[in-house]
Design an enzyme around this catalytic site. Structure first.
Site, PDB file in Angstrom:
ATOM      1  N   LYS A   1      -1.103  -9.697  11.272  1.00 18.75           N
ATOM      2  CA  LYS A   1      -0.814  -9.662  12.708  1.00 18.75           C
ATOM      3  C   LYS A   1      -1.517 -10.834  13.380  1.00 18.75           C
ATOM      4  CE  LYS A   1      -0.179  -4.634  13.000  1.00 18.75           C
ATOM      5  NZ  LYS A   1       1.141  -4.356  13.528  1.00 18.75           N
TER       6      LYS A   1
ATOM      7  N   HIS B   1      -6.085  -0.288   6.890  1.00 16.46           N
ATOM      8  CA  HIS B   1      -5.973  -1.073   8.132  1.00 16.46           C
ATOM      9  C   HIS B   1      -7.260  -1.052   8.971  1.00 16.46           C
ATOM     10  CE1 HIS B   1      -1.894  -1.154   6.919  1.00 16.46           C
ATOM     11  NE2 HIS B   1      -1.470  -0.079   7.538  1.00 16.46           N
TER      12      HIS B   1
ATOM     13  N   LYS C   1       0.838  -1.175   0.000  1.00 13.81           N
ATOM     14  CA  LYS C   1       0.000   0.000   0.000  1.00 13.81           C
ATOM     15  C   LYS C   1       0.889   1.245   0.000  1.00 13.81           C
ATOM     16  CE  LYS C   1      -1.338   1.926   3.862  1.00 13.81           C
ATOM     17  NZ  LYS C   1      -0.299   2.513   4.712  1.00 13.81           N
TER      18      LYS C   1
HETATM   19  C1  BG6 Z   1       1.630   1.820   7.790  1.00 14.85           C
HETATM   20  C2  BG6 Z   1       1.431   3.310   7.743  1.00 14.85           C
HETATM   21  O1  BG6 Z   1       0.815   1.187   6.848  1.00 14.85           O
HETATM   22  O2  BG6 Z   1       1.294   1.351   9.094  1.00 14.85           O
HETATM   23  C3  BG6 Z   1       2.276   3.999   8.798  1.00 14.85           C
HETATM   24  O3  BG6 Z   1       1.790   3.789   6.452  1.00 14.85           O
HETATM   25  C4  BG6 Z   1       2.006   3.404  10.162  1.00 14.85           C
HETATM   26  O4  BG6 Z   1       2.031   5.405   8.804  1.00 14.85           O
HETATM   27  C5  BG6 Z   1       2.113   1.879  10.129  1.00 14.85           C
HETATM   28  O5  BG6 Z   1       2.961   3.930  11.063  1.00 14.85           O
HETATM   29  C6  BG6 Z   1       1.651   1.282  11.444  1.00 14.85           C
HETATM   30  O6  BG6 Z   1       1.931  -0.095  11.464  1.00 14.85           O
HETATM   31  P1  BG6 Z   1       2.184  -0.883  12.824  1.00 14.85           P
HETATM   32  O7  BG6 Z   1       2.339  -2.299  12.402  1.00 14.85           O
HETATM   33  O8  BG6 Z   1       3.409  -0.303  13.434  1.00 14.85           O
HETATM   34  O9  BG6 Z   1       0.970  -0.637  13.679  1.00 14.85           O
END
Ligand code: BG6
Length: 492
Positions: free
Chosen positions: A183, A241, A149
């Site tokens: 996850k 997400h 993405k």
């Molecule tokens: C990414 C975003 O997809 O996910 C980031 O582009 C964000 O901005 C990250 O920090 C967060 O991922 P995680 O796994 O650290 O919660």
């Protein structure tokens, strides 16, 4: 310790081999899978990027990356050296003609390998990389393409990327990553819902009062200000997400766990999301942008200063929304979601709040009517907690209070939690697309996001400032409190 089943031998070509994602996530994930014996010794990881570099220099970079991003206790020198031997490198211009013959020659050495092409580049290059792969005869039955993405910045651009990739790869060979789906606790949501009758029976508007999804981060925009300022929290986090989490929460039981059954059900949820119109944008959405403040006790500057003094940016670094899923199961159950940078904690959780009991037999002073809550914590300290009412011990009368039935995954399973990319990369090699997004899902999510972005664009006011280290603008608290509810804000 779960049994590890090796995947088929592969040649994984990583475009964007010198970039941040490769360094921070892909190389460590591949290292762990190799160390655990899941990657056969005949596999290769072929870095590809524009820079001219020898294989040795690429391996040195990879060694540095692993030393930075894998904890020392997991770095076994022999394993590390053996892993690095599987790395190769070729200079390729994704947007032009250079280097493709070299890549083709390298791949021809092992024609029977599974071939994942991982595009860890800017999405602008997806089309031209795919065209080049096709023009050089590099796409066969065992090839897959992995797209990171963001897939576009709105519906139109997402469609044009999907069209370009779809011209040369059939949909079954396209793996669109949303790393939240990899996850462990997110997958546990499927287990919780569909392997336990007690919850599935309760998963309805009759019993559930509302759902909250929070994805908080303490970081600011770090080194990604250029990208982030053209994106903002809605495109960067919500469109993918958070909506994916909402889908897994709200979807009906798929017929099986195969990719299309699961994705068909998620798609129905996305289709049932009520679009946010200019008429209700003010009542159900809050945009924020962090100002100077303190996170973890340390002073930090505001977003505009992080951009290097750009004073006019209206990009949101925080979003809170009240959403509706228009279906029989969910009619009248609000989904409150929020995400932001520079919040007080890195915390992702889903909270299902059940309805309060309709009537209390307990005396008023017993505090007996706290509703039950199911808290699914995705990170940190992964676990599932059910808040139930219990009697306070002792002879002091019937006093009630909420107590937790608590599963901490770390304590229960006593093993390292693999990073999402480890699972997802192995799924690509196995050709299992269940945890990846199908084209229609991405596009329906963009269509929904576009309507909100348009409603915001038509409004005169900028995002509301919030001090770094707080849970967003006060309006986000008002968004839920207006309905007589509160955000679940337990400190961990
Ligand atoms: C990414 C975003 O997809 O996910 C980031 O582009 C964000 O901005 C990250 O920090 C967060 O991922 P995680 O796994 O650290 O919660």
């Amino acid at each position: 310790m779960a049994t590890i089943i090796p995947v088929a031998s592969f040649d994984c070509v990583v475009f964007g081999a010198t970039g941040d994602l490769t360094t921070r996530k892909l190389l460590p994930a591949l290292y762990y899978r190799y160390k655990d014996g899941q990657i056969p010794g005949t596999s290769r990881i072929i870095g590809a990027s524009r820079s001219e570099m020898s294989v040795e220099a690429f391996r040195e970079r990879a060694r540095d990356a692993l030393k930075r991003f894998v904890p020392a206790r997991d770095l076994d020198e022999d394993k590390l050296a053996a892993f690095l031997d599987h790395l190769d490198y070729v200079a390729v211009d994704g947007a032009g003609d250079d280097g493709w013959e070299d890549l083709a020659a390298k791949l021809a050495e092992r024609p029977d390998q599974v071939r994942p092409y991982y595009l860890a580049t800017s999405p602008d290059l997806y089309g031209s990389i795919c065209r080049n792969l096709s023009a050089h005869g590099l796409i066969g039955e065992k090839s897959r393409v992995v797209l990171e993405k963001p897939i576009g910045k709105d519906l139109k651009s997402a469609r044009s990327i999907n069209d370009a990739v779809g011209e040369v790869f059939p949909e079954e060979q396209i793996f669109r990553i949303d790393h939240y789906l990899g996850k462990e606790t997110v997958q546990n949501l499927l287990a919780l819902r569909f392997a336990n009758t007690i919850f599935e029976r309760l998963w309805t508007a009759d019993v559930i009062d509302h759902v909250q999804i929070t994805v908080g981060e303490t970081v600011g925009v770090e080194g990604r200000a250029g990208y982030y300022d053209t994106s903002g929290a809605l495109r960067d986090m919500v469109q993918n997400h958070l909506l994916q989490l909402l889908c897994l929460m709200a979807m009906e039981s798929p017929l099986t766990l195969d990719a299309n059954s699961v994705r068909d059900e998620k798609l129905k949820v996305l289709r049932a999301l009520k679009p946010i119109t200019p008429h209700d944008v003010q009542a159900v959405t809050v945009r924020g942008q962090y100002a100077a403040g303190a996170v973890d006790g340390k002073p930090v500057q505001g977003y505009r200063a992080d951009l290097g003094g750009e004073t006019e940016s209206r990009t949101e670094t925080f979003v809170a929304l009240k959403l509706e899923v228009q279906s029989w199961r969910w009619a009248g159950v609000p989904f409150y979601i929020r995400t932001g940078k520079r919040l007080p904690q890195k915390l992702s959780e889903i909270v299902v709040q059940f309805r309060a009991s309709p009537f209390s037999i307990f005396p008023a002073e017993s505090f007996g009517r706290e509703p039950n809550r199911l808290v699914i914590r995705l990170q940190p300290e992964e676990g599932i907690k059910l808040e139930v009412m219990t009697k306070d011990p002792g002879p002091g009368g019937m006093r009630l209070r909420p107590t937790n039935l608590d599963i901490s995954f770390e304590e229960t399973f006593k093993q390292r939690y693999p990073d999402a990319y480890e699972r997802l990369l192995m799924d690509v090699v196995r050709g299992n697309a269940t945890l990846f997004m199908r084209r229609d899902e991405v596009e329906v999510a963009w269509a929904w996001a576009d309507s909100l972005l348009k409603a915001w664009a038509d409004r005169p006011e900028p995002p509301r400032a919030y001090p770094a280290g707080s849970w967003g603008p006060t309006a986000a608290i008002a968004l839920i409190e207006r309905d007589g509810r509160t955000w679940h804000e337990e400190m961990h």
